[in-house]
Design a protein around this motif. Structure first.
Motif, mmCIF file in Angstrom:
data_model
loop_
_atom_site.group_PDB
_atom_site.id
_atom_site.type_symbol
_atom_site.label_atom_id
_atom_site.label_comp_id
_atom_site.label_asym_id
_atom_site.label_seq_id
_atom_site.Cartn_x
_atom_site.Cartn_y
_atom_site.Cartn_z
ATOM 1 N N SER A 1 0.829 -0.822 0.030
ATOM 2 C CA SER A 1 -0.121 -0.050 -0.369
ATOM 3 C C SER A 1 1.051 1.361 -0.137
ATOM 4 O O SER A 1 1.932 1.216 0.832
ATOM 5 C CB SER A 1 -1.196 0.044 1.053
ATOM 6 N N THR A 2 0.216 2.187 -0.508
ATOM 7 C CA THR A 2 0.962 3.997 -0.720
ATOM 8 C C THR A 2 -0.354 4.688 0.340
ATOM 9 O O THR A 2 -0.629 4.906 -0.510
ATOM 10 C CB THR A 2 1.436 3.831 -1.776
ATOM 11 N N ALA A 3 0.846 5.556 1.072
ATOM 12 C CA ALA A 3 -0.062 6.415 1.053
ATOM 13 C C ALA A 3 0.685 8.022 0.472
ATOM 14 O O ALA A 3 1.641 7.966 0.430
ATOM 15 C CB ALA A 3 0.163 6.810 3.105
ATOM 16 N N VAL A 4 -0.666 8.626 0.236
ATOM 17 C CA VAL A 4 -0.992 10.264 -0.031
ATOM 18 C C VAL A 4 -0.834 10.914 0.345
ATOM 19 O O VAL A 4 -1.818 11.402 1.405
ATOM 20 C CB VAL A 4 -1.054 10.217 -1.138
ATOM 21 N N THR A 5 0.608 12.273 1.344
ATOM 22 C CA THR A 5 -0.646 13.491 2.329
ATOM 23 C C THR A 5 0.071 14.258 1.414
ATOM 24 O O THR A 5 0.846 14.519 0.402
ATOM 25 C CB THR A 5 0.351 12.899 3.486
ATOM 26 N N ALA A 6 -0.214 15.402 2.067
ATOM 27 C CA ALA A 6 0.715 16.550 1.122
ATOM 28 C C ALA A 6 1.792 16.978 1.365
ATOM 29 O O ALA A 6 2.214 18.017 1.035
ATOM 30 C CB ALA A 6 -0.301 18.111 2.210
ATOM 31 N N THR A 7 2.957 16.338 2.160
ATOM 32 C CA THR A 7 4.167 16.159 2.348
ATOM 33 C C THR A 7 4.899 15.188 1.521
ATOM 34 O O THR A 7 5.583 14.772 1.099
ATOM 35 C CB THR A 7 4.147 16.303 4.016
ATOM 36 N N GLY A 8 4.252 14.165 0.971
ATOM 37 C CA GLY A 8 4.394 13.167 0.065
ATOM 38 C C GLY A 8 4.233 11.586 0.588
ATOM 39 O O GLY A 8 2.335 11.562 0.302
ATOM 40 N N GLU A 9 4.581 10.586 -0.106
ATOM 41 C CA GLU A 9 4.198 9.843 0.332
ATOM 42 C C GLU A 9 5.431 8.826 1.187
ATOM 43 O O GLU A 9 6.512 9.042 0.546
ATOM 44 C CB GLU A 9 3.397 9.072 -1.369
ATOM 45 N N VAL A 10 4.295 7.793 1.158
ATOM 46 C CA VAL A 10 4.945 6.259 1.819
ATOM 47 C C VAL A 10 4.533 5.082 1.409
ATOM 48 O O VAL A 10 3.151 4.717 1.280
ATOM 49 C CB VAL A 10 4.854 6.206 3.210
ATOM 50 N N HIS A 11 5.411 4.486 0.786
ATOM 51 C CA HIS A 11 4.764 2.434 0.680
ATOM 52 C C HIS A 11 5.341 1.378 1.671
ATOM 53 O O HIS A 11 6.593 1.707 2.170
ATOM 54 C CB HIS A 11 5.270 3.113 -0.821
ATOM 55 N N VAL A 12 4.377 0.806 1.592
ATOM 56 C CA VAL A 12 4.900 -0.181 2.475
ATOM 57 C C VAL A 12 4.034 -1.617 2.359
ATOM 58 O O VAL A 12 3.104 -1.421 1.230
ATOM 59 C CB VAL A 12 4.244 0.152 3.842
ATOM 60 N N PRO A 13 5.603 -2.246 2.160
ATOM 61 C CA PRO A 13 4.731 -3.438 1.301
ATOM 62 C C PRO A 13 4.280 -4.512 2.034
ATOM 63 O O PRO A 13 3.376 -4.448 2.802
ATOM 64 C CB PRO A 13 6.083 -5.006 1.057
#
Length: 307
Positions: free
Chosen positions: A218-230
């Protein structure tokens, strides 16, 4: 008043038909599954839904009660309990058809203890209940975090263009959105999933949009960027309820991080990437347990001691 999350939407019976011809029934429904996951993770979860006073309705209510979900008054006033038929392919992926009746119980609203209101899926699109769901959400924004999962059902939602309009009208009300890449591919086939998610954050105002990619994580999108976790490696039995358990775990994680409630909206809007990574890792652990079991059967908190 006790702090809690209010889920508003469908509880139903999943009739699961497997490739070998076997047929089983499990209580489920997207919003019921989210509430069940939250309750099994030790949270006060309440569900405003629409079931009948029939055998299937009693099965659903007993299933929810056994996990500690509080079903709100009036949720048993349907003429019949709704049914979703899930046909599984060889990989365990489900496709659905439905026999549904949906209304919002009279008097449903967020109260002083409601940290978050969660909705989506069938409950947010099927009339006559969908209009009332929107009214509950609009009123709750003043006091509660709003979370939303489109959980698209094309057979119920009409053409994709109209469905996208309705989905994005809910995104505009939401603080947190969880959506699958498959949902986004149907709603906007010409747009990459993460481009859609970026638009929902930067143009429609969501603080956090999480896109799930099945076995790819999954990938999270926020106002300051993105984070991906397998995702977690696991032997998949079926995917029924996997996205709902992920959503329940996301709500649990936001609660643990003190990011639920309208008074925490500014803090949620500035969520840091380390917190997001912890949230998604926990969600991945919960979803992995769910897909390793038949039907919508999310883990209890004791199942996750090492997660």
């Amino acid at each position: 008043m006790t702090s809690h999350v209010l889920a508003v939407g469908e509880a139903l019976v999943d009739v699961v038909e497997r490739p070998d011809g076997t047929r089983t029934e499990h209580p489920g429904g997207s919003l019921a599954n989210v509430a069940l996951t939250l309750a099994r993770l030790g949270r006060d979860a309440r569900l405003a839904t629409w079931t009948g006073r029939d055998d299937r309705g009693e099965t659903i209510r007993s299933w929810l009660a056994a996990s500690g979900v509080t079903v709100t008054p009036g949720s048993d006033a349907a003429t019949r309990t709704s049914v979703a038929r899930a046909t599984l392919d060889a990989a365990g992926t489900a496709t659905y058809d439905f026999d549904l009746e949906w209304r919002v119980p009279a008097g449903t609203r967020a109260d002083a203890g409601t940290l978050a209101v969660h909705t989506g899926s069938i409950g947010a699109v099927l009339e006559p209940g969908a209009t009332d769901v929107r009214a509950v959400v609009e009123a709750a924004r003043a006091t509660s975090t709003i979370t939303y999962d489109p959980n698209a059902r094309p057979v119920l939602m009409g053409d994709a263009a109209s469905a996208r309009e309705r989905v994005e009208s809910f995104v505009r009300l939401a603080d947190v959105v969880k959506v699958s890449d498959e949902d986004l591919a149907w709603l906007a086939p010409e747009t990459a999933p993460l481009d859609m998610a970026r638009g929902w954050v930067h143009e429609l105002g969501a603080a956090l949009v999480v896109v799930t990619f099945g076995g790819e994580g999954s990938t999270a999108v926020t106002a300051t960027g993105e984070v991906h976790v397998p995702s977690r490696p696991v032997q998949v039995v079926d995917t029924v309820g996997a996205g709902d358990s992920f959503m329940g775990a996301l709500l649990d994680g936001l609660w643990a991080a003190d990011l639920l409630g309208a008074d925490r909206r500014e803090a949620l809007a500035t969520i840091d990437h380390a917190t997001v990574e912890r949230l998604l890792s926990r969600c991945a652990a919960v979803a992995a347990v769910t897909v390793s079991r038949a039907g919508a059967n999310p883990p209890w908190i004791d199942d996750l001691e090492d997660a």
